[in-house]
Design a protein around this motif. Structure first.
Motif, PDB file in Angstrom:
ATOM      1  N   PRO A   1       0.857  -1.232   0.165  1.00  7.63           N
ATOM      2  CA  PRO A   1      -0.036  -0.006   0.001  1.00  7.63           C
ATOM      3  C   PRO A   1       0.857   1.230  -0.045  1.00  7.63           C
ATOM      4  N   GLU A   2       0.173   2.456  -0.391  1.00  9.40           N
ATOM      5  CA  GLU A   2       0.820   3.528  -0.640  1.00  9.40           C
ATOM      6  C   GLU A   2       1.803   3.894   0.721  1.00  9.40           C
ATOM      7  N   TYR A   3       1.118   3.802   1.810  1.00  6.69           N
ATOM      8  CA  TYR A   3       1.650   4.295   3.016  1.00  6.69           C
ATOM      9  C   TYR A   3       3.060   3.426   3.466  1.00  6.69           C
ATOM     10  N   LYS A   4       3.079   2.267   3.027  1.00  2.00           N
ATOM     11  CA  LYS A   4       4.201   1.346   3.320  1.00  2.00           C
ATOM     12  C   LYS A   4       5.556   1.633   2.348  1.00  2.00           C
ATOM     13  N   ARG A   5       4.950   1.944   1.195  1.00  2.00           N
ATOM     14  CA  ARG A   5       6.029   2.608   0.275  1.00  2.00           C
ATOM     15  C   ARG A   5       6.719   3.881   0.568  1.00  2.00           C
ATOM     16  N   ALA A   6       6.051   4.625   1.384  1.00  2.00           N
ATOM     17  CA  ALA A   6       6.691   5.571   1.966  1.00  2.00           C
ATOM     18  C   ALA A   6       7.964   5.615   2.612  1.00  2.00           C
ATOM     19  N   LYS A   7       8.247   4.200   3.300  1.00  2.00           N
ATOM     20  CA  LYS A   7       9.336   3.948   4.026  1.00  2.00           C
ATOM     21  C   LYS A   7      10.539   4.102   3.020  1.00  2.00           C
ATOM     22  N   LEU A   8      10.376   4.094   1.726  1.00  4.12           N
ATOM     23  CA  LEU A   8      11.470   4.191   0.686  1.00  4.12           C
ATOM     24  C   LEU A   8      11.412   5.218  -0.231  1.00  4.12           C
ATOM     25  N   ILE A   9       9.979   5.785  -0.170  1.00  4.95           N
ATOM     26  CA  ILE A   9       9.948   6.893  -1.172  1.00  4.95           C
ATOM     27  C   ILE A   9       9.763   8.113  -0.750  1.00  4.95           C
ATOM     28  N   GLY A  10      10.377   9.425  -1.151  1.00  6.44           N
ATOM     29  CA  GLY A  10       9.964  10.906  -0.474  1.00  6.44           C
ATOM     30  C   GLY A  10       8.961  11.422  -1.661  1.00  6.44           C
ATOM     31  N   ARG A  11       8.209  12.226  -1.383  1.00  7.81           N
ATOM     32  CA  ARG A  11       7.258  12.758  -2.525  1.00  7.81           C
ATOM     33  C   ARG A  11       6.724  14.233  -2.272  1.00  7.81           C
TER      34      ARG A  11
ATOM     35  N   LYS B   1      13.406  29.242  -8.104  1.00  9.47           N
ATOM     36  CA  LYS B   1      13.916  28.730  -6.705  1.00  9.47           C
ATOM     37  C   LYS B   1      13.937  27.453  -6.286  1.00  9.47           C
ATOM     38  N   VAL B   2      12.581  26.836  -6.366  1.00  9.52           N
ATOM     39  CA  VAL B   2      12.282  25.517  -5.916  1.00  9.52           C
ATOM     40  C   VAL B   2      13.053  24.311  -7.107  1.00  9.52           C
ATOM     41  N   ALA B   3      13.308  24.716  -8.384  1.00 10.50           N
ATOM     42  CA  ALA B   3      14.145  23.895  -9.129  1.00 10.50           C
ATOM     43  C   ALA B   3      15.396  23.851  -8.876  1.00 10.50           C
ATOM     44  N   GLU B   4      16.113  24.994  -8.238  1.00  6.68           N
ATOM     45  CA  GLU B   4      17.276  25.055  -8.054  1.00  6.68           C
ATOM     46  C   GLU B   4      17.655  24.199  -6.639  1.00  6.68           C
ATOM     47  N   LEU B   5      16.708  24.257  -5.830  1.00  6.36           N
ATOM     48  CA  LEU B   5      16.833  23.710  -4.658  1.00  6.36           C
ATOM     49  C   LEU B   5      16.774  22.059  -4.830  1.00  6.36           C
ATOM     50  N   THR B   6      15.786  21.840  -5.772  1.00  2.75           N
ATOM     51  CA  THR B   6      15.643  20.326  -6.288  1.00  2.75           C
ATOM     52  C   THR B   6      17.310  20.085  -6.608  1.00  2.75           C
ATOM     53  N   ARG B   7      17.519  20.545  -7.580  1.00  2.00           N
ATOM     54  CA  ARG B   7      18.804  20.004  -8.046  1.00  2.00           C
ATOM     55  C   ARG B   7      20.052  19.891  -6.941  1.00  2.00           C
ATOM     56  N   ASP B   8      19.979  21.131  -6.231  1.00  2.00           N
ATOM     57  CA  ASP B   8      21.074  21.115  -5.146  1.00  2.00           C
ATOM     58  C   ASP B   8      20.917  20.095  -4.091  1.00  2.00           C
TER      59      ASP B   8
ATOM     60  N   LEU C   1      14.147   6.662  -3.273  1.00  2.00           N
ATOM     61  CA  LEU C   1      13.692   7.305  -4.465  1.00  2.00           C
ATOM     62  C   LEU C   1      12.782   8.503  -3.971  1.00  2.00           C
ATOM     63  N   LEU C   2      13.184   9.660  -4.785  1.00  3.24           N
ATOM     64  CA  LEU C   2      12.238  10.969  -4.626  1.00  3.24           C
ATOM     65  C   LEU C   2      11.348  11.109  -5.735  1.00  3.24           C
ATOM     66  N   LEU C   3      10.348  11.253  -5.421  1.00  7.30           N
ATOM     67  CA  LEU C   3       9.224  11.405  -6.513  1.00  7.30           C
ATOM     68  C   LEU C   3       8.655  12.750  -6.599  1.00  7.30           C
ATOM     69  N   LEU C   4       8.981  13.499  -7.760  1.00  6.09           N
ATOM     70  CA  LEU C   4       8.579  14.752  -7.818  1.00  6.09           C
ATOM     71  C   LEU C   4       7.254  14.923  -8.929  1.00  6.09           C
ATOM     72  N   ASP C   5       6.209  15.382  -8.511  1.00  9.12           N
ATOM     73  CA  ASP C   5       4.963  14.963  -9.513  1.00  9.12           C
ATOM     74  C   ASP C   5       4.852  16.909  -9.900  1.00  9.12           C
TER      75      ASP C   5
ATOM     76  N   LEU D   1       9.651  23.690   1.644  1.00  8.47           N
ATOM     77  CA  LEU D   1       9.561  23.018   2.930  1.00  8.47           C
ATOM     78  C   LEU D   1       9.263  21.543   2.647  1.00  8.47           C
ATOM     79  N   THR D   2       8.163  21.253   1.472  1.00  4.28           N
ATOM     80  CA  THR D   2       7.989  19.929   1.483  1.00  4.28           C
ATOM     81  C   THR D   2       9.128  19.142   0.838  1.00  4.28           C
ATOM     82  N   LEU D   3       9.767  19.803  -0.124  1.00  2.27           N
ATOM     83  CA  LEU D   3      11.125  19.111  -0.654  1.00  2.27           C
ATOM     84  C   LEU D   3      12.063  18.876   0.222  1.00  2.27           C
ATOM     85  N   LEU D   4      12.188  19.662   1.382  1.00  3.98           N
ATOM     86  CA  LEU D   4      12.872  19.432   2.274  1.00  3.98           C
ATOM     87  C   LEU D   4      12.674  18.396   3.108  1.00  3.98           C
TER      88      LEU D   4
END
Lengths: 313, 403, 270
Positions: free
Chosen positions: C74-84, C186-193, C169-173, C157-160
């Motif tokens: 289930p979605e919540y269990k995958r969250a152990k491995l995945i940041g979104r 700014k968020v794109a730059e932060l993402t890359r960094d 795995l980081l998922l960015l939608d 902040l969500t990205l952080l």
């Protein structure tokens, strides 16, 4: 002045119900109608167990668990079987009516001369006032038993409120609150938000059951009809408390709910004293909740009109 | 801003009323550059009602000035208001300002604007030698013996399917449409989607194409035909241009190089090299989609195209790689077009080598298309057409076919 | 790292609204690579991301992440491995709760939630330290409800939060799509960094070709539920926006290429 005293005591007992509803209505945001059934469930179980000689405290504990069980069934109906929130509650409440009748075996169990949770305190008070049957509180003569219940309920409410406060600030409690605000977010943080809904309903209805237990012990009977309208009263109390004290922090919110419940009981007592027909009580309460829900919109509209009016001038 | 225009002798007189600033500069450029595209290369901007000119405005004036300067056009600003005069002189563009209208330009062929077609006979009157190499036929496997090396020297015009380079490595992968005109080669790599490659002969370097199909013309171009739009006739289809030039010179078969502004091109190109064929195959629908790309619309409007090919009054002939030119046209043809971003084409009699040089030194080509007459009923896109341009051509006097 | 094999999903099957959102998609992401998915509306790019996140059940296929078969999780269990991080800045945070409380939820992503106090003094200091790196002045507002922040601040902040605890795995939608251009940059730059610093494996759906060209190591193009193009390595380094546009253009042309066109071209390539 036993009127005010009684209202206070009643308010404290029902503030456990309101605190339970604080979890379901405000934290996990579940419009939970199970409450009407689970308060009766708590009372019924308590009455049966105490008349069979159980300790009042153990009976109260069982009432808590029974309420929690009822709440979790409602939660499972909603999360597992995808039944709407309201309907899940209605199904459970209706089922509980029969279950409560089964538990009690009849529609009313009187609890005369049975043990009560306030017995210990009463004994203590008896010692303190040298076996008088009334004590003087700020110039009023109050029956010893009422004083004992009031003192015990104050303790219990403070303890429950404090535990609830600590719980909501814990990691688990924070996740529970977030589950009510944004289920997508909390799933993304690895929390099973369905589990949180079931848990929240269980905890909420557990407190409601506890409230039912103390109510039965205080009133001296359990009745299968006693739960009708309790949810609306609880909601009215929460709204009243929030209106007066606000909900800027969790601590304030808990205090608001308790004081709101007490105040609401006082208002009812005063209204009854002034000649309000007790049969109209539920209608008046409903009107109050209706007003409380609608008034904010009206005010917004009114102020909007006012501002538009200014714009023209 | 209001823009009105009228012809005044050799000049186009453009009256501008209002503010030429950032808001209007794009509209102004579009309008004036449209005049330039239609062949008006001498401009007088009447600025007597231009109330304001910003730096953004000066920038677009300079842009227009530069593009017509390349084709020896003239550019003046007439009767400018005090503000505009001051702005231009302080910015160093005072030279543009005039208060009296200039006379006609000496040696200018004034007729070019009133006629659709204009024909020039060039010095050379020799015919061209056409050789046809059609060793590979769709969709056979490419054999080493199918490949013919063609050196793209100055007096050679060639089009077909080939791959640049002289080495034998890896060539199987990259046969694509190309055209070679007087040492200038444009080649479409089949896997490339947004650009073409190009090669230019320079001193000792002579581009070589390894061809599996080619139509090659050797010799000089003997004629030049100019065509430009009038209010009655806004554009020219290929069969109209070919029909006119063939009738005027009474040729039956000719090689041509056509440079002009595109109204719309319809064509196809390989997107997978025939070198990838593992065996002789019949490629049917829908596999064909993996091999060929079809323009799907009248493409590349407002771009410039260099079109090269052979036209013939003889009937359609697969052997000679000649296909129908246009609807109801009595000509068969094989034409490839190289598409370039827009550049202004000078009026009158111009030199093929210089013009090609100008194109190849500008922005890079975008695509090479094998032009097709889309004759499908109702949904057909028709044939390719040009707005204005120049066509050099010569009769085919000698020909040979190598199978 | 992430292995997606033969996954398919049809929404509203056997109804007039039937959508073949994913059609036999295969995709493997190497460890510590950053991949962008682009595509037209309805191309299935977001569906692909959601398939990995686990918001719906697949009709067919398998998804493996960090050695585990997570297809049935289930979605919540995958969250152990995945940041979104979601497209909507409101989706990734609980608006009425404070910055500190939101962050604390993310710090324990996928872990058991204890009954200890969540926001302690030492935690506040840790949060303040990291939030200071955003240079948004949020470190002084840790007790403010997150709903009082701007969309860009919330998304940063969500990205952080999503990367606080290093995800497999980081998922960015389309996480910059709903922001104003300045915040988006700014968020794109932060993402890359962040991805670079923490050596993350990331999959980003984006509407912005510029972003797809600038940020990741790899671009996957989707159309009608299928991957139609995959730019990696050298291919990716030279790819520019016009290349992406003409690839889409070519796909669209392929769709218009019917039997009548084939007939026509047989004549011209005879």
């Amino acid at each position: 002045m036993s009127l005010i005293f009684g209202a206070f005591t009643m308010g404290l007992i029902l503030s456990l119900l309101s605190l339970g509803m604080l979890i379901s209505f405000r934290m996990i945001r579940f419009t939970d109608i199970t409450v009407d059934g689970s308060i009766t469930l708590g009372a019924a179980i308590t009455a049966v167990l105490i008349t069979q000689g159980w300790s009042p405290w153990l009976a109260a504990l069982m009432a808590f668990w029974a309420g929690a069980l009822a709440g979790s069934v409602t939660g499972v109906l909603h999360t597992r079987f995808k039944i709407q929130k309201i309907l899940s509650g209605i199904l459970m409440m209706t089922a509980l009516y029969s279950i409560n009748l089964r538990i009690m075996g009849r529609s009313n169990i009187p609890m005369l001369d049975t043990n009560s949770f306030s017995d210990g305190m009463r004994a203590l008070l008896l010692k303190l006032v040298n076996n008088a049957d009334r004590i003087n509180v700020m110039g009023w003569q109050v029956s010893l038993i009422d004083a004992a219940v009031l003192i015990m309920m104050t303790f219990i409410t403070v303890i429950v409120g404090f535990l609830l406060y600590r719980f909501l600030l814990s990691h688990f409690g924070t996740a529970l609150r977030a589950a009510g605000i944004n289920d997508q977010m909390i799933r993304a943080q690895g929390v099973d938000h369905h589990g949180m809904i079931v848990f929240g309903l269980a905890l909420g209805n557990g407190l409601v059951g506890l409230s039912g237990s103390f109510l039965a012990q205080y009133q001296g009977f359990a009745d299968v009809q006693m739960g009708i309208g309790m949810m609306v009263w609880g909601l009215a109390s929460i709204i009243l408390g929030e209106a007066l004290i606000g909900k800027n922090s969790l601590g304030l919110q808990i205090i608001a709910v308790v004081l709101g419940t007490i105040l609401f009981r006082l208002l009812i007592a005063i209204a009854l004293r002034w000649g309000l027909n007790p049969n109209d009580l539920k209608l008046v309460t409903s009107l109050f909740v209706f007003m409380a829900l609608v008034a904010p919109q009206w005010f917004r509209k009114l102020s909007g009109n006012f501002q538009r009016g200014k714009g023209h001038a | 801003m209001q823009i009105h225009h009228k012809t005044r002798g050799d000049y186009l007189f453009v009256e501008t009323e209002g503010r030429l600033d950032a808001n209007w500069s794009e509209h102004f450029t579009d309008t004036v550059m449209n005049f330039v595209r239609e062949g008006h290369h001498h401009l007088i901007i009447d600025a007597s009602k231009m109330v304001f000119l910003s730096s953004a405005g000066i920038r677009v004036l300079l842009l227009i000035f530069k593009s017509i300067k390349k084709v020896e056009g003239r550019f003046f600003i007439y009767n400018a208001t005090e503000f505009v005069t001051l702005t231009l002189t302080t910015s160093g563009f005072g030279d543009w300002l005039i208060t009296a209208l200039p006379g006609d330009i000496p040696g200018q062929a004034t007729s070019s604007m009133q006629k659709n077609y204009e024909h020039f006979s060039l010095e050379s009157d020799k015919g061209q030698c056409l050789s046809i190499h059609n060793a590979w036929r769709p969709w056979k496997q490419v054999k080493r013996s199918d490949i013919k090396n063609i050196k793209c020297v100055d007096n050679l015009f060639s089009l077909g399917i080939g791959s640049p380079g002289m080495d034998n490595t890896d060539r199987g992968k990259q046969f694509g449409e190309f055209l070679a005109a007087a040492g200038h080669v444009v080649y479409q790599h089949p896997a490339e989607e947004s650009r073409s490659d190009y090669l230019i002969a320079e001193q000792a370097f002579i581009p070589t194409m390894q061809c599996i199909q080619a139509l090659t013309l050797e010799g000089e171009m003997a004629n030049l035909m100019r065509f430009s739009p009038t209010d009655e006739k806004r554009f020219f289809t290929l069969s109209q241009i070919v029909g006119t030039m063939m009738a005027e010179t009474q040729m039956t078969k000719a090689g041509l190089v056509l440079i002009g502004e595109v109204e719309g091109l319809v064509g196809a190109s390989l997107i997978k090299s025939p070198g990838a064929l593992k065996a002789d195959s019949i490629i049917s629908y829908p596999q064909i989609k993996e091999w060929l790309n079809f323009s799907g619309e009248r493409a590349y409007a407002r771009h410039q195209a260099v079109i090269l090919g052979v036209v013939s009054r003889e009937p359609v002939n697969d052997e000679q790689l000649l296909f129908p030119l246009g609807p109801d046209s009595e000509y068969a043809a094989h034409l490839h077009a190289a598409v370039f971003p827009h550049q202004v084409l000078q009026n009158g009699r111009i030199d093929l080598f210089e013009t090609l040089g100008q194109f190849f030194n500008g922005p890079s080509p975008l695509a090479v298309l094998h032009l097709v007459n889309d004759s499908r009923p109702v949904i057909g896109l028709g044939e390719s057409a040009l707005v204005r341009g120049a066509c050099w051509f010569a009769p085919v006097s000698d020909e040979e076919v190598h199978a | 790292m992430l292995e997606i094999t033969h996954i398919s999903k049809t929404f509203f099957p056997n109804t007039p609204n039937e959508v073949n959102a994913l059609r036999n998609v295969n995709l493997t992401l190497e460890k510590e690579t950053f991949t962008a998915v682009i595509g037209t509306n309805g191309s299935g790019k977001s569906t692909l991301l959601n398939a990995v996140a686990g918001t719906f059940e697949l009709d067919a296929g398998q998804i493996r992440l960090a050695g585990s078969n997570i297809t049935g999780w289930p979605e919540y269990k995958r969250a152990k491995l995945i940041g979104r991080v979601f497209q909507n800045p409101f989706a990734g945070t609980a608006a009425e709760m404070s910055i500190a409380e939101n962050v604390v939820l993310a710090i324990h992503r996928g872990q058991r939630r204890s009954l200890r106090t969540a926001v302690t003094r030492s935690l506040r200091e840790e949060v303040a330290d990291r939030v200071r790196s955003l240079k948004m002045g949020l470190e002084d507002r840790l007790d403010n409800p997150i709903g009082t922040l701007s969309g860009g601040q919330r998304q940063a902040l969500t990205l952080l939060m999503a990367t606080w605890r290093k995800p497999e795995l980081l998922l960015l939608d389309e996480h910059t799509a709903a922001l104003d251009p300045k915040s988006a940059a700014k968020v794109a730059e932060l993402t890359r960094d962040i991805i670079k610093q923490d050596k993350l494996t990331a999959l980003m759906v984006t509407h912005s070709m510029q972003q797809a060209v600038d940020l990741p190591d790899r671009i996957v193009m989707m159309h009608k539920g299928q991957i139609i193009r995959d730019f990696q390595g050298n291919d990716k380094r030279r790819v520019r926006i016009p290349d992406l546009l003409s690839t889409f253009d070519r796909v669209q042309k392929k769709e218009l290429f019917d039997e009548s066109v084939a007939e026509l071209l047989y004549g011209a390539y005879a």
